[in-house]
Design an enzyme around this catalytic site. Structure first.
Site, mmCIF file in Angstrom:
data_model
loop_
_atom_site.group_PDB
_atom_site.id
_atom_site.type_symbol
_atom_site.label_atom_id
_atom_site.label_comp_id
_atom_site.label_asym_id
_atom_site.label_seq_id
_atom_site.Cartn_x
_atom_site.Cartn_y
_atom_site.Cartn_z
ATOM 1 N N GLY A 131 0.821 -1.205 0.000
ATOM 2 C CA GLY A 131 0.000 0.000 0.000
ATOM 3 C C GLY A 131 0.857 1.259 0.000
ATOM 4 O O GLY A 131 0.535 2.249 -0.671
ATOM 5 N N THR A 132 1.942 1.231 0.734
ATOM 6 C CA THR A 132 2.809 2.404 0.825
ATOM 7 C C THR A 132 3.371 2.757 -0.550
ATOM 8 O O THR A 132 3.395 3.925 -0.948
ATOM 9 C CB THR A 132 3.955 2.139 1.832
ATOM 10 N N ASN A 163 -7.678 3.936 9.199
ATOM 11 C CA ASN A 163 -7.134 2.687 9.750
ATOM 12 C C ASN A 163 -7.295 2.587 11.261
ATOM 13 O O ASN A 163 -7.334 1.495 11.807
ATOM 14 C CB ASN A 163 -5.657 2.517 9.364
ATOM 15 N N SER A 215 -3.805 -2.870 -0.589
ATOM 16 C CA SER A 215 -2.695 -3.700 -0.120
ATOM 17 C C SER A 215 -3.184 -5.113 0.150
ATOM 18 O O SER A 215 -4.171 -5.299 0.891
ATOM 19 C CB SER A 215 -2.132 -3.086 1.168
ATOM 20 N N GLY A 216 -2.504 -6.105 -0.431
ATOM 21 C CA GLY A 216 -2.956 -7.495 -0.333
ATOM 22 C C GLY A 216 -3.101 -8.013 1.081
ATOM 23 O O GLY A 216 -4.071 -8.702 1.406
ATOM 24 N N HIS A 217 -2.135 -7.666 1.943
ATOM 25 C CA HIS A 217 -2.135 -8.316 3.265
ATOM 26 C C HIS A 217 -3.242 -7.824 4.187
ATOM 27 O O HIS A 217 -3.408 -8.345 5.282
ATOM 28 C CB HIS A 217 -0.758 -8.196 3.937
ATOM 29 N N THR A 226 10.709 -7.516 -11.379
ATOM 30 C CA THR A 226 10.074 -8.826 -11.592
ATOM 31 C C THR A 226 8.902 -8.997 -10.633
ATOM 32 O O THR A 226 9.003 -8.679 -9.447
ATOM 33 C CB THR A 226 11.112 -9.950 -11.387
ATOM 34 N N CYS A 247 5.273 4.518 21.118
ATOM 35 C CA CYS A 247 6.263 4.738 22.174
ATOM 36 C C CYS A 247 7.556 5.213 21.524
ATOM 37 O O CYS A 247 8.281 4.445 20.927
ATOM 38 C CB CYS A 247 6.500 3.442 22.934
HETATM 39 N N1 PLP Z 1 -2.742 3.121 4.147
HETATM 40 C C1 PLP Z 1 -3.493 2.696 5.172
HETATM 41 C C2 PLP Z 1 -4.799 3.354 5.442
HETATM 42 C C3 PLP Z 1 -3.051 1.647 5.968
HETATM 43 O O1 PLP Z 1 -3.800 1.229 6.986
HETATM 44 C C4 PLP Z 1 -1.809 1.040 5.680
HETATM 45 C C5 PLP Z 1 -1.284 -0.043 6.530
HETATM 46 O O2 PLP Z 1 -1.651 -0.172 7.672
HETATM 47 C C6 PLP Z 1 -1.069 1.520 4.585
HETATM 48 C C7 PLP Z 1 -1.567 2.558 3.841
HETATM 49 C C8 PLP Z 1 0.238 0.901 4.201
HETATM 50 O O3 PLP Z 1 0.049 -0.362 3.633
HETATM 51 P P1 PLP Z 1 1.285 -1.378 3.506
HETATM 52 O O4 PLP Z 1 1.519 -1.930 4.854
HETATM 53 O O5 PLP Z 1 0.817 -2.416 2.549
HETATM 54 O O6 PLP Z 1 2.425 -0.597 2.989
#
Ligand code: PLP
Length: 393
Positions: free
Chosen positions: A71-72, A150, A198-200, A236, A324
Site C-alpha cells: 500500500g505504501t 485505519n 494492499s494485499g495483506h 520482476t 512509544c
Molecule cells: N494506508 C493505510 C490506510 C493503511 O492502513 C496502511 C497499513 O496499515 C497503509 C496505507 C500501508 O500499507 P502497507 O503496509 O501495505 O504498505
C-alpha cells in the site's frame, strides 16, 4: 495459549485456500513471467487472470491495474506521479488523519517546497467538506483522501470528494487500503483517478499491492526499470503474491455481505459489552459510518501500551493509537485531530476483527479486559485522585 487476533487492520492471516494455491509458484511454477518459453508464459497467464480478478472486484478494467509491492508504494506512486505529470502545480490537498504512507510523504514534499493543505475532521472523524471544497485551487495538482481510517474505521465520502476535484480539473487519489475487501468499491462510474490497496489487509500475502490508474490518466512511474506492468512499475513480479491477491478479491466478493453482517455483530457485541462494564470509556469515531470490523475504544486514565501488554498475557492481540518514541508516549494523530482529550487518547485501543473471529473469542475478551482496566486503574494515581493526567498538554 490460544491467540485471539483482533488486529486485522494491521495485517490479516493469508487465507488457507490462497496459501495452498500459491505454494507451487515458489518451487514448481517458478518461471519468470517475462520469459519467452512456456515455463514463464504459464505464470504470465496466471498474472493476467489475477489482474482480471482484481479489476472485476474494483469495477475497473484490467489495464487499469498496476501491481506494486504494498500500500505504501501505491500511495507514494500516486502522489509522485500526480506531481510529476502536473509539474506546473505545487499544491496537494489531503486530510489530517491520513496513514503515514501519505502523511509522511506530504510532510517530506512540503519540506521540498510543495504546498500541502491538511483538511481537519470533526469529533466524529468526519472530514470538513466545506474546507475541502475551498482548498481546491488552480494550483492544486492532487487531492488525496483515505477511504476508511485505519484507526477508527470512519469512512470519508471519497466519491463525492472525487467529483468535486474533477469539476476543478484536479486529480483525485484515494488510499483505500483499509476499505477494499471490507466495503463495496466500484470505480467504473466514479471520478476517482487513482486508488491504492494492499494485499495483506484482505487475506492475501504480504508484499503485494495495487495502484488503480484510471484509463487516460497521465502517469509517471515510481519504480523505473523493466517493461513490467506495461512500463508503469519496473521489477520482476511477485508472482505468488499477485496470484494470491487475485484469489483474495474473488473470496472477498463472494463473502462480503454475509461476513460483514457477522463481523459487525461481533464488533458491536464487543463494543457494547466493554462500554457497559467499564466506566469512563468511549468509542471514538462515528459508529454509524465506519468499517464493519473496526472499533476504537478509549479507557480513561490508563495507558494504551499497558493495556496491550496485559492483554498479551492472555493472548489477545490489538493495537494502541500511541507510539512509544524515545520514552514518551505520543497519542495518535488521528484521535488528536478529532479532539479526543489527552487522558482518553492515551488509553485508546483499536480492535479490528476479521472473518476468522468467533463469538467465543469476543466473550473471552469481554471477560478479561474489564479486569485489566480495573487493575491498571488501581495502580493509577490519576484514576485514584479522580483527576486528569497531562492537563497542561
Ligand atoms: N494506508 C493505510 C490506510 C493503511 O492502513 C496502511 C497499513 O496499515 C497503509 C496505507 C500501508 O500499507 P502497507 O503496509 O501495505 O504498505
Amino acid at each position: 495459549m490460544k491467540t485471539i487476533y483482533l488486529d486485522n487492520n494491521a495485517t490479516t492471516q493469508t487465507a488457507p485456500e490462497i496459501l495452498e494455491e500459491i505454494v507451487p509458484y515458489f518451487h514448481e511454477e517458478y518461471g519468470n513471467p517475462s520469459s519467452a518459453y512456456s515455463f514463464g508464459g504459464r505464470v504470465a497467464s496466471k498474472i493476467k487472470k489475477a489482474r482480471e480478478q482484481v479489476a472485476a472486484f474494483l469495477g475497473a478494467e484490467p489495464e487499469e491495474i498496476v501491481f506494486t509491492s504494498c500500500g505504501t508504494e501505491s500511495d507514494n506512486t500516486a502522489v509522485l506521479s500526480a506531481l510529476a505529470t502536473r509539474n506546473d502545480k505545487r499544491h496537494i490537498v489531503t486530510s489530517r488523519v491520513e496513514h503515514p504512507a501519505i502523511r509522511s510523504l506530504c510532510a517530506h514534499l512540503e519540506r521540498k517546497g510543495r504546498r500541502v493543505t491538511e483538511i481537519p475532521v470533526d469529533g466524529e472523524g468526519h472530514l470538513d467538506m466545506e474546507r475541502y471544497r475551498r482548498s481546491l485551487t488552480p494550483d492544486t495538482a492532487l487531492a488525496t483522501l483515505m477511504w476508511a481510517n485505519n484507526e477508527t474505521g470512519v469512512l470519508f465520502p471519497v466519491e463525492e470528494a472525487a467529483r468535486m476535484a474533477r469539476e476543478k480539473g484536479i486529480l483525485f487519489h484515494t488510499d483505500a487500503v483499509q476499505a477494499v475487501g471490507k466495503i463495496p468499491v466500484r470505480l467504473k462510474d466514479s471520478a476517482i483517478d487513482m486508488l491504492s490497496l494492499s494485499g495483506h489487509k484482505l487475506h492475501a500475502p504480504k508484499g503485494v499491492g495495487v495502484l488503480y490508474v484510471r484509463k487516460g490518466t497521465k502517469f509517471s512511474p515510481f519504480m523505473i526499470g523493466g517493461h513490467q506492468e506495461r512500463g508503469r512499475r519496473g521489477g520482476t513480479e511477485n508472482t505468488p503474491g499477485i496470484i494470491g491477491l487475485g484469489m483474495a478479491c474473488d473470496l472477498a466478493a463472494a463473502k462480503m455481505n454475509e461476513e460483514n453482517a457477522r463481523v459487525s455483530a461481533l464488533r458491536d457485541k464487543l463494543e457494547d459489552g466493554l462500554t457497559r462494564s467499564v466506566p469512563n470509556c468511549r468509542v471514538n469515531g462515528d459508529r454509524a459510518s465506519r468499517l464493519p470490523n473496526t472499533s476504537n475504544i478509549s479507557f480513561e486514565f490508563v495507558e494504551g501500551e499497558a493495556i496491550l501488554l496485559m492483554m498479551d498475557e492472555f493472548g489477545i492481540c490489538a493495537s494502541s493509537g500511541s507510539a512509544c518514541t524515545s520514552g514518551s508516549l505520543q497519542p495518535s494523530h488521528v484521535l488528536r485531530a478529532m479532539g479526543v482529550p489527552f487522558t482518553m487518547a492515551h488509553g485508546s485501543i483499536r480492535f479490528s476483527l476479521s472473518i476468522h473471529n468467533t463469538e467465543e473469542e469476543i466473550d473471552f475478551v469481554l471477560d478479561k479486559v474489564p479486569h485489566i482496566i480495573g487493575r491498571l486503574r488501581e495502580m493509577s494515581p490519576f484514576w485514584n485522585a479522580g483527576r486528569r493526567t497531562c492537563a497542561a498538554s
